[in-house]
Motif scaffolding. Sequence first.
Motif, PDB file in Angstrom:
ATOM      1  N   ASN A 254     -29.617  10.913  63.833  1.00 51.18           N
ATOM      2  CA  ASN A 254     -31.524  10.459  63.514  1.00 51.18           C
ATOM      3  C   ASN A 254     -32.091  11.409  62.981  1.00 51.18           C
ATOM      4  O   ASN A 254     -33.346  10.460  62.488  1.00 51.18           O
ATOM      5  N   GLU A 255     -31.662  12.269  62.643  1.00 49.81           N
ATOM      6  CA  GLU A 255     -32.338  13.366  61.557  1.00 49.81           C
ATOM      7  C   GLU A 255     -31.433  13.874  60.624  1.00 49.81           C
ATOM      8  O   GLU A 255     -30.509  13.525  60.482  1.00 49.81           O
ATOM      9  N   GLY A 256     -32.291  13.763  59.143  1.00 48.00           N
ATOM     10  CA  GLY A 256     -31.494  14.096  57.549  1.00 48.00           C
ATOM     11  C   GLY A 256     -31.762  13.443  57.079  1.00 48.00           C
ATOM     12  O   GLY A 256     -30.491  13.020  55.844  1.00 48.00           O
ATOM     13  N   HIS A 257     -32.011  12.092  57.178  1.00 46.96           N
ATOM     14  CA  HIS A 257     -32.094  10.712  56.204  1.00 46.96           C
ATOM     15  C   HIS A 257     -32.986  10.839  54.953  1.00 46.96           C
ATOM     16  O   HIS A 257     -33.044  10.117  54.452  1.00 46.96           O
ATOM     17  N   GLU A 258     -33.746  12.382  54.722  1.00 47.36           N
ATOM     18  CA  GLU A 258     -34.013  12.532  54.032  1.00 47.36           C
ATOM     19  C   GLU A 258     -33.019  13.668  53.427  1.00 47.36           C
ATOM     20  O   GLU A 258     -33.873  14.429  54.038  1.00 47.36           O
TER      21      GLU A 258
ATOM     22  N   ALA B 114     -26.261  21.554  58.022  1.00 48.26           N
ATOM     23  CA  ALA B 114     -27.005  21.472  57.080  1.00 48.26           C
ATOM     24  C   ALA B 114     -27.556  19.755  56.697  1.00 48.26           C
ATOM     25  O   ALA B 114     -28.719  19.334  56.339  1.00 48.26           O
ATOM     26  N   ALA B 115     -26.651  18.667  57.549  1.00 43.08           N
ATOM     27  CA  ALA B 115     -27.070  17.160  57.606  1.00 43.08           C
ATOM     28  C   ALA B 115     -27.702  16.961  58.409  1.00 43.08           C
ATOM     29  O   ALA B 115     -28.930  16.134  57.696  1.00 43.08           O
ATOM     30  N   MET B 116     -28.622  17.674  59.408  1.00 38.20           N
ATOM     31  CA  MET B 116     -29.704  17.520  60.388  1.00 38.20           C
ATOM     32  C   MET B 116     -30.870  17.550  59.127  1.00 38.20           C
ATOM     33  O   MET B 116     -31.904  17.297  59.611  1.00 38.20           O
TER      34      MET B 116
ATOM     35  N   SER C 120     -23.386  17.328  52.921  1.00 41.33           N
ATOM     36  CA  SER C 120     -22.544  17.563  53.790  1.00 41.33           C
ATOM     37  C   SER C 120     -22.344  16.597  54.622  1.00 41.33           C
ATOM     38  O   SER C 120     -21.163  16.674  55.985  1.00 41.33           O
ATOM     39  N   ARG C 121     -23.559  15.514  55.137  1.00 37.68           N
ATOM     40  CA  ARG C 121     -23.566  14.138  55.533  1.00 37.68           C
ATOM     41  C   ARG C 121     -22.288  13.784  55.432  1.00 37.68           C
ATOM     42  O   ARG C 121     -20.995  13.205  56.154  1.00 37.68           O
ATOM     43  N   HIS C 122     -21.929  13.703  54.198  1.00 36.14           N
ATOM     44  CA  HIS C 122     -20.268  12.873  53.306  1.00 36.14           C
ATOM     45  C   HIS C 122     -19.528  13.457  53.999  1.00 36.14           C
ATOM     46  O   HIS C 122     -18.764  13.083  54.442  1.00 36.14           O
TER      47      HIS C 122
ATOM     48  N   ILE D 112     -26.378   6.904  55.257  1.00 34.34           N
ATOM     49  CA  ILE D 112     -27.211   7.937  55.543  1.00 34.34           C
ATOM     50  C   ILE D 112     -27.363   8.759  53.720  1.00 34.34           C
ATOM     51  O   ILE D 112     -28.467   8.695  53.017  1.00 34.34           O
ATOM     52  N   SER D 113     -26.382   8.801  53.524  1.00 32.73           N
ATOM     53  CA  SER D 113     -25.938  10.020  52.133  1.00 32.73           C
ATOM     54  C   SER D 113     -25.958   8.647  51.056  1.00 32.73           C
ATOM     55  O   SER D 113     -26.418   9.521  49.816  1.00 32.73           O
ATOM     56  N   ALA D 114     -25.918   7.482  51.628  1.00 34.88           N
ATOM     57  CA  ALA D 114     -25.463   6.609  50.111  1.00 34.88           C
ATOM     58  C   ALA D 114     -26.865   6.238  49.828  1.00 34.88           C
ATOM     59  O   ALA D 114     -27.999   6.623  48.792  1.00 34.88           O
ATOM     60  N   LYS D 115     -27.954   6.136  50.362  1.00 43.47           N
ATOM     61  CA  LYS D 115     -29.395   5.937  50.366  1.00 43.47           C
ATOM     62  C   LYS D 115     -29.985   7.065  49.800  1.00 43.47           C
ATOM     63  O   LYS D 115     -31.255   6.744  49.472  1.00 43.47           O
ATOM     64  N   MET D 116     -29.613   8.093  49.588  1.00 40.78           N
ATOM     65  CA  MET D 116     -29.718   9.390  49.194  1.00 40.78           C
ATOM     66  C   MET D 116     -29.757   9.935  48.222  1.00 40.78           C
ATOM     67  O   MET D 116     -30.092  10.527  46.715  1.00 40.78           O
ATOM     68  N   GLY D 117     -28.809   8.189  47.338  1.00 45.11           N
ATOM     69  CA  GLY D 117     -28.178   8.279  46.118  1.00 45.11           C
ATOM     70  C   GLY D 117     -27.004   8.878  45.802  1.00 45.11           C
ATOM     71  O   GLY D 117     -26.264   9.308  44.695  1.00 45.11           O
ATOM     72  N   HIS D 118     -26.095   9.343  46.764  1.00 42.63           N
ATOM     73  CA  HIS D 118     -24.701   9.292  45.925  1.00 42.63           C
ATOM     74  C   HIS D 118     -23.669   8.550  46.024  1.00 42.63           C
ATOM     75  O   HIS D 118     -23.516   7.477  47.621  1.00 42.63           O
ATOM     76  N   GLU D 119     -23.116   8.212  45.329  1.00 46.49           N
ATOM     77  CA  GLU D 119     -22.756   7.136  44.870  1.00 46.49           C
ATOM     78  C   GLU D 119     -21.201   6.996  45.473  1.00 46.49           C
ATOM     79  O   GLU D 119     -20.652   6.114  45.474  1.00 46.49           O
TER      80      GLU D 119
END
Length: 399
Positions: A169-173, A316-318, A324-326, A347-354
């Motif tokens: 639930n945390e770290g979506h931005e 870090a991911a939070m 770190s999320r990946h 979550i990480s894809a929506k932050m632009g991680h291909e």
Amino acid sequence: MEGPPSVDDVGGLAPMPPRDVVGDARSVATRPRETEEGGSGEHCADGESGGGDPPACPDLSNPDGDGCVVPGCEDEEDDDDAMPAPGQPSSEAGRSPLRSSPAGPPPQPPQHGGGDSAIAIDGGGDSSGKEGGGWPGEEDDAGESSTDDDDVNDGGSAEAAKCSERLLNEGHERWEGDRCPICFLFVGFPLEEHAQTNVCCMKRVCKGCSLAAQQRGIYDRCPFCRTPHPTDEASALALVQKRVSKGDAEAINQLGNHYNHGGFGLAKDVPRAIELWTEAAEFGSLDAYFMLGVAYYNGDGVDVDKPMGIRHWQQAAMKGHVFSRHNIGAIELNKGGCKLAVRHWMISAKMGHEKSLNEIKEMFMEGEATKAQYAEALRGYGDAVEEMKSHQREEAKRL
């Protein structure tokens, strides 16, 4: 199958271990950088990537197993059996070795030093891996445990589930450290292709803003603080150490990176690097959290402690650290938690991680992710890439 990332994928860093969990603790490799002369503007020649057709689908196999990892669970101690060491093939039949271990360091912008500048890497973690209470199974929870075994087990499972939900639930931005301090847009991936870190102020300036500064006649100075660029490694190191003395978290992290690979003329000293990363993490550097996770997970300079490494990545991911999320998504998949892996990669894809998007696409093709999940990830990725575009960045890309 999408093979291990190349040196270009990680911004001039050492090759990453397989399966896209970011983390080769060998850290940064040095990358020669041409000394800028008046009006050259070569460091703005590269543009940003992003947009266009969806990325190619990596050829990943479908892992068997139905268990999933829960952050902080006590059975993390079995990680050595569940996850083969980076670079080693999986012993489980039918499981691709690319799904068995963390990948290498994330891309990071080159530093503008003198002569041969070094490339730094993202990192993160304090030495305990705790924040805001810690994870189940740690000493903080011991005093609250019941003497009845059933109560202990039930309480531990409930706490683990609570921590798992908190992680999701945390770290979506993305964290603010990924923004250009001039245009305030997030820097695209790989970072080293779209930005440059200036050792004078430790600010990561995007190529578009660097080009705009050159168009205004600023060639030999930092586009953010206007400090003249250092002409050699010694003067660059002096600028970093000056920022370290001021308690700059990013400077402390970068100095740790230099000790980790022997950059800027320093002798390689991994234990010293870990000390600096720990200090930088205490000051709030998510990159330092990440690198501590890499070190503990791979046992570089310290004894292998995979649960400790994972906890650093969780912290870090939070807070919005993409790599770190990946990594956490890959760890969940290695444990057999396909649904949790998809949620983290969403979550990480929506932050632009291909790479995270590619993983979801592959899992969709294997029937491990739904069409709706892949479509949502694709839309989120496209929106993130679009938000990172600017006229100046596009112009820098065309040069």
